[in-house]
Design a protein around this motif. Structure first.
Motif, PDB file in Angstrom:
ATOM      1  N   LYS A 208     -14.779   5.730   6.835  1.00  0.00           N
ATOM      2  CA  LYS A 208     -13.839   5.277   7.872  1.00  0.00           C
ATOM      3  C   LYS A 208     -14.525   5.209   9.236  1.00  0.00           C
ATOM      4  N   GLY A 223     -12.322   0.098   1.773  1.00  0.00           N
ATOM      5  CA  GLY A 223     -11.289  -0.600   1.009  1.00  0.00           C
ATOM      6  C   GLY A 223     -11.224  -0.090  -0.415  1.00  0.00           C
ATOM      7  N   TYR A 226      -9.369   3.234  -0.690  1.00  0.00           N
ATOM      8  CA  TYR A 226      -7.919   3.039  -0.658  1.00  0.00           C
ATOM      9  C   TYR A 226      -7.426   2.465  -1.989  1.00  0.00           C
ATOM     10  N   ASP A 235      -3.577   2.939  -1.677  1.00  0.00           N
ATOM     11  CA  ASP A 235      -2.823   1.997  -0.850  1.00  0.00           C
ATOM     12  C   ASP A 235      -3.504   0.635  -0.947  1.00  0.00           C
ATOM     13  N   GLN A 237      -2.481  -2.240   0.115  1.00  0.00           N
ATOM     14  CA  GLN A 237      -2.383  -3.019   1.351  1.00  0.00           C
ATOM     15  C   GLN A 237      -3.520  -2.687   2.314  1.00  0.00           C
ATOM     16  N   LYS A 238      -3.800  -1.398   2.433  1.00  0.00           N
ATOM     17  CA  LYS A 238      -4.910  -0.999   3.305  1.00  0.00           C
ATOM     18  C   LYS A 238      -6.252  -1.408   2.704  1.00  0.00           C
ATOM     19  N   PHE A 241      -6.616  -4.910   3.652  1.00  0.00           N
ATOM     20  CA  PHE A 241      -6.897  -4.999   5.087  1.00  0.00           C
ATOM     21  C   PHE A 241      -8.393  -4.853   5.364  1.00  0.00           C
ATOM     22  N   TRP A 242      -9.020  -3.840   4.750  1.00  0.00           N
ATOM     23  CA  TRP A 242     -10.431  -3.589   5.011  1.00  0.00           C
ATOM     24  C   TRP A 242     -11.328  -4.618   4.324  1.00  0.00           C
TER      25      TRP A 242
END
Length: 294
Positions: A208, A223, A226, A235, A237-238, A241-242
């Motif tokens: 991170k 990613g 997650y 997750d 969705q996260k 996102f990454w």
């Protein structure tokens, strides 16, 4: 000269009331008087386009003037100009000459760069042991990139016996200084339990840190944590996102990961057409299976 006058002059110097160059023309005039620090500062102005148009040829000239007087920082910068071909034809041998002169004066940037020249075999014959010598000198002065490079030498067993624990020590020093490549490397060591006890929480923490600084490979790795729920609540969705963050920099592996999400319907509706488009993009960018990702 009376003590009073001497004291007055000293105060002038301390208060900054001495004449200083106000523009590029005054800098040139003062540089022509031979002060290497002013010559080096003038070179930086030309190199960066500060107060004047960027001009690598003039930057090179003034770095040469200062470097020939023994200014270590100018020698390092001159080596860099030759290394990158800025204002002059690229010449690795000349780069090595100037890096060495600065490195021998203790300049940590030059020491790291000289180490890289030995590792890559640029301007010198490849020599991992010499690379380690110069990386270590810079690393011991706190140079984060050199600490990372030295960690990689121990991780790969180049010029030194392979030692994952020592690699972790050097990655840690650089990571704690905020060097994003080392943060990613350290996370990988925690993810695999190499040189340290396997720890998914610490793995997530360092991925991170690195990802937030924009390192694409770390963004893909984050990613993946997650997506798989490693060291963090799962997750999708996260994860997406990454992956998208990394894809915005045209990082091939990110497109592959996104393709898989759409193909398998992980956090998104199944979309085979989009999955195929993303896979084609990954392939066009040269995607190959990358074992540095979690």
């Amino acid at each position: 000269m009376s003590k009073l006058i001497c004291t007055f002059l000293a105060l002038l110097l301390l208060s900054g009331c001495t004449s200083r160059p106000k523009n590029i023309d005054e800098m040139v005039q003062q540089a022509e008087l031979g002060d290497p620090s002013i010559q080096s500062s003038l070179a930086k102005m030309y190199s960066k386009g500060i107060g004047t148009e960027r001009d690598y040829t003039k930057a090179l000239y003034w770095y040469e003037q200062a470097a020939n007087q023994g200014d270590a920082k100018a020698q390092t910068k001159l080596g860099w100009m030759y290394d990158k071909g800025l204002g002059v034809s690229r010449d690795y041998k000349q780069a090595v000459i100037w890096y060495r002169r600065a490195a021998e004066q203790g300049d940590k940037w030059a020491q790291n760069n000289l180490g890289w020249m030995y590792e890559a075999g640029r301007g010198v014959s490849p020599d991992y042991k010499q690379a380690v010598v110069w990386y270590r000198k810079a690393a011991e002065q706190g140079h984060s990139r050199a600490q990372n490079n030295l960690g990689l030498m121990y991780k790969k067993g180049r010029g030194v016996p392979l030692d994952s624990k020592i690699a972790v020590d050097w990655f840690s020093k650089a990571a704690e200084q905020g060097y994003r490549c080392s943060q990613n490397e350290l996370a990988l060591m925690y993810s695999k339990g190499t040189g340290v006890v396997k720890d998914d929480l610490k793995m997530f923490f360092w991925f991170k840190k690195s990802a937030e600084q924009g390192l694409a490979v770390a963004q893909v790795n984050l990613g993946a944590t997650y997506e798989e729920g490693l060291g963090v609540t799962q997750d999708y969705q996260k994860a997406r996102f990454w992956y998208e963050k990394a894809a915005s920099t045209e990082y091939a592996s990110a497109f592959h990961q996104l393709s898989r999400l759409y193909r398998e319907g992980l956090g998104v509706e199944v979309d085979i057409k989009k999955a195929d488009e993303l896979a084609s993009k990954a392939k066009a960018l040269g995607y190959e299976c990358d074992d540095t990702e979690s």
